[in-house]
Motif scaffolding. Sequence first.
Motif, PDB file in Angstrom:
ATOM      1  N   GLN A 423       1.062  -1.273   0.027  1.00  0.00           N
ATOM      2  CA  GLN A 423      -0.200  -0.235  -0.121  1.00  0.00           C
ATOM      3  C   GLN A 423       0.680   1.472   0.182  1.00  0.00           C
ATOM      4  O   GLN A 423       2.229   1.545   0.456  1.00  0.00           O
ATOM      5  CB  GLN A 423      -1.404  -0.549   0.867  1.00  0.00           C
ATOM      6  CG  GLN A 423      -1.848  -1.116   1.486  1.00  0.00           C
ATOM      7  CD  GLN A 423      -3.058  -1.239   2.456  1.00  0.00           C
ATOM      8  OE1 GLN A 423      -2.400  -0.730   3.482  1.00  0.00           O
ATOM      9  NE2 GLN A 423      -4.237  -1.163   2.363  1.00  0.00           N
ATOM     10  N   PRO A 429      -6.813  13.097  -2.741  1.00  0.00           N
ATOM     11  CA  PRO A 429      -8.480  12.632  -2.889  1.00  0.00           C
ATOM     12  C   PRO A 429      -8.884  12.707  -4.191  1.00  0.00           C
ATOM     13  O   PRO A 429      -8.206  12.883  -5.035  1.00  0.00           O
ATOM     14  CB  PRO A 429      -9.189  13.425  -2.520  1.00  0.00           C
ATOM     15  CG  PRO A 429      -8.671  14.718  -2.682  1.00  0.00           C
ATOM     16  CD  PRO A 429      -7.215  15.150  -2.428  1.00  0.00           C
ATOM     17  N   GLY A 432     -14.970   8.342  -4.983  1.00  0.00           N
ATOM     18  CA  GLY A 432     -15.178   6.456  -5.392  1.00  0.00           C
ATOM     19  C   GLY A 432     -16.812   6.467  -6.038  1.00  0.00           C
ATOM     20  O   GLY A 432     -17.244   7.699  -5.881  1.00  0.00           O
ATOM     21  N   THR A 437     -16.012  -0.592  -6.678  1.00  0.00           N
ATOM     22  CA  THR A 437     -14.348  -0.393  -6.252  1.00  0.00           C
ATOM     23  C   THR A 437     -13.735   0.574  -7.943  1.00  0.00           C
ATOM     24  O   THR A 437     -14.572   0.097  -8.886  1.00  0.00           O
ATOM     25  CB  THR A 437     -13.720  -1.418  -6.501  1.00  0.00           C
ATOM     26  OG1 THR A 437     -13.909  -2.763  -4.907  1.00  0.00           O
ATOM     27  CG2 THR A 437     -12.578  -1.625  -6.229  1.00  0.00           C
ATOM     28  N   VAL A 477      -9.698   1.854  -5.197  1.00  0.00           N
ATOM     29  CA  VAL A 477      -9.967   3.127  -4.102  1.00  0.00           C
ATOM     30  C   VAL A 477     -11.632   2.049  -4.314  1.00  0.00           C
ATOM     31  O   VAL A 477     -12.468   1.623  -4.825  1.00  0.00           O
ATOM     32  CB  VAL A 477     -10.247   4.139  -5.815  1.00  0.00           C
ATOM     33  CG1 VAL A 477     -11.249   5.157  -4.090  1.00  0.00           C
ATOM     34  CG2 VAL A 477      -8.878   4.442  -6.223  1.00  0.00           C
ATOM     35  N   ALA A 482     -11.415   7.686  -1.728  1.00  0.00           N
ATOM     36  CA  ALA A 482     -10.777   8.036  -0.363  1.00  0.00           C
ATOM     37  C   ALA A 482      -9.771   9.555  -0.228  1.00  0.00           C
ATOM     38  O   ALA A 482      -9.997  10.347  -1.833  1.00  0.00           O
ATOM     39  CB  ALA A 482      -9.397   7.001  -0.790  1.00  0.00           C
ATOM     40  N   GLU A 483      -9.557   9.649   0.058  1.00  0.00           N
ATOM     41  CA  GLU A 483      -8.747  11.008   1.248  1.00  0.00           C
ATOM     42  C   GLU A 483      -7.573  11.045   1.237  1.00  0.00           C
ATOM     43  O   GLU A 483      -7.120   9.910   0.163  1.00  0.00           O
ATOM     44  CB  GLU A 483      -9.057  11.716   2.334  1.00  0.00           C
ATOM     45  CG  GLU A 483     -10.765  11.730   3.288  1.00  0.00           C
ATOM     46  CD  GLU A 483     -11.022  12.844   1.679  1.00  0.00           C
ATOM     47  OE1 GLU A 483     -10.500  14.475   1.133  1.00  0.00           O
ATOM     48  OE2 GLU A 483     -12.637  12.552   1.512  1.00  0.00           O
ATOM     49  N   THR A 486      -4.018   8.439   2.831  1.00  0.00           N
ATOM     50  CA  THR A 486      -4.903   7.785   2.629  1.00  0.00           C
ATOM     51  C   THR A 486      -3.808   6.216   1.684  1.00  0.00           C
ATOM     52  O   THR A 486      -4.327   6.590   0.709  1.00  0.00           O
ATOM     53  CB  THR A 486      -6.711   7.208   2.171  1.00  0.00           C
ATOM     54  OG1 THR A 486      -7.007   7.407   3.052  1.00  0.00           O
ATOM     55  CG2 THR A 486      -7.015   5.370   2.420  1.00  0.00           C
ATOM     56  N   GLU A 487      -3.881   4.567   2.568  1.00  0.00           N
ATOM     57  CA  GLU A 487      -2.886   4.257   2.144  1.00  0.00           C
ATOM     58  C   GLU A 487      -3.710   2.849   1.080  1.00  0.00           C
ATOM     59  O   GLU A 487      -4.622   2.623   1.324  1.00  0.00           O
ATOM     60  CB  GLU A 487      -1.839   3.116   3.049  1.00  0.00           C
ATOM     61  CG  GLU A 487      -1.242   4.236   3.364  1.00  0.00           C
ATOM     62  CD  GLU A 487       0.412   3.719   4.093  1.00  0.00           C
ATOM     63  OE1 GLU A 487      -0.644   2.116   4.669  1.00  0.00           O
ATOM     64  OE2 GLU A 487       1.293   4.011   4.197  1.00  0.00           O
ATOM     65  N   LEU A 488      -3.808   2.796   0.024  1.00  0.00           N
ATOM     66  CA  LEU A 488      -4.764   2.000  -0.766  1.00  0.00           C
ATOM     67  C   LEU A 488      -4.020   0.562  -1.382  1.00  0.00           C
ATOM     68  O   LEU A 488      -2.135   1.470  -2.240  1.00  0.00           O
ATOM     69  CB  LEU A 488      -4.919   2.737  -1.725  1.00  0.00           C
ATOM     70  CG  LEU A 488      -5.685   4.391  -1.419  1.00  0.00           C
ATOM     71  CD1 LEU A 488      -6.088   4.462  -3.561  1.00  0.00           C
ATOM     72  CD2 LEU A 488      -7.370   3.125  -0.873  1.00  0.00           C
TER      73      LEU A 488
END
Length: 517
Positions: A423, A429, A432, A437, A477, A482-483, A486-488
């Motif tokens: 991640q 940001p 979504g 997803t 996402v 996600a802001e 944020t770890e994606l």
Amino acid sequence: MAAGNGASRSAGRSRSSGSASRASEPSLASEPSRASGRSRSSKPSCAPGPSRTSDPIGPNGLENPVDPVDPAAPVDPPPPAGHRSRPAPVAVPWDTARHIAERAAAGPPEPATSALGDALGRTLAAPLTALTDLPSFDTSAMDGWAVSGPGPWRLDHPAGASEAGPPPGILAGQAPTQALRDGHAIPIATGARVPSGATAVLRSEHGEVRELSDGGRRLYAPRPAPPGQDIRPRGQECRRGDQLLPAGALVTPAVLGLAAAAGYDELTAYRRPRAEVLVLGDELLDHGLPQEGRIRDALGPMLAPWLHALGVEAAAPRHLADDADALYAAIAESTADVVITTGGTASGPRDHVHPTLRRLGAEVLVDGVAVRPGHPMLLARLAPHRHLVGLPGNPLAAVSGLVTLAEPLLRTLAARLPAAPYQTPLAAPVHGHPRDTRLVPVAYREDERQGLMAVPLHFHGPAMLRGIAAADALAVVPPGGAERGTELELLELPWSAGSSAGWSPGSSTGWTALGDG
């Protein structure tokens, strides 16, 4: 996604900034942000489209699931006789779809033994075990002199050597037959076998040769040569029987070199999966500019090289018109492990993939995925060891289908290990979808305070390739978005796996974050 090379990734890894040139990404203000939900066309977003307009961005800034119809556009003809409408499939969650695809095949085919060069890009079917010690004899690590005992040393002149010339030495590839006597030295080249009796190698820059009154020569050194200096001892790297690599390791160029050094002429590895790509559509051109309602095929030039990067054998894609019998024949006659189609996965009168699968008696494993772009993708089993992956026709939607369904299936068939998930925090940001997803192209950026970050790129609509062409990975996402920070999870593109190419602040490529626009 798993990197073509299967290497593990970690969230904290560093990347060099600005080491590769990337395609320019204009600012968000210049982006039309259109996201078509059609599955038929393989057009890039900048190409003229058919006489149907779309404004898929809803009031909440999200892509609408379908294209509204232009009232001025011609109405589609009624379905042909015998055509039955198909109930809307239930889209499965994105991670579930990848899980199904990974387990759709029972495993790889039987391994085969081939010459070293033919094993490149395949996966080892058995551990790579050393057939000899490495090195197989004591070897000089430097050019200089092999010496015996403490100095100074008398330079040896084998019988028949000229006293007038420099003392002959031991070259790589030669096997010295005489032991080196105590107090003597002999020149030696890097990689040459160290003679018995030698206690060290003195580097050429550390020794001084002086003439003796009797016509001989003596070697002096400013400091003692400790035992073992600059000698690579036998078995330093491995001993015969040591396991060098486990089964499942990817055969890279370095692995070929190691195998050759360890004594191998052949390797036993799983064969590469074979894929056949069928590009569907009457509207597609294979050269020139779009014209008269026809558009360039963007998927044909992209898919085969992408599959090659995944270690898959794939011939040049075949173009098929929108003809049900032609599609049936192509799939039925294919001998590939995986058939990949583009377009035709919806339920319109010219979408023939589903009727063809029913006609073939195929088992549909996935029929729609809750992911944007690319939700009308599908996976079917044609036979016990043959599968079909149906990609949407829009280019980025097809990429989504490729990484969601095709890559996990082909990885299983190639016996490749999945990359460890990792991640990275977002640099901006990302909107979504309410339920699905999203896969968004991102590029790496090294932030002075935050470290490695993922910059969301523009031009990420289903029909667009401009963003993915400049990307290092696809960010997963979750519904709702996600802001920043944020770890994606990231699916790294196969050609960027393991590379140090990245994005640097102030780069001339002009990549900027999506922000809230």
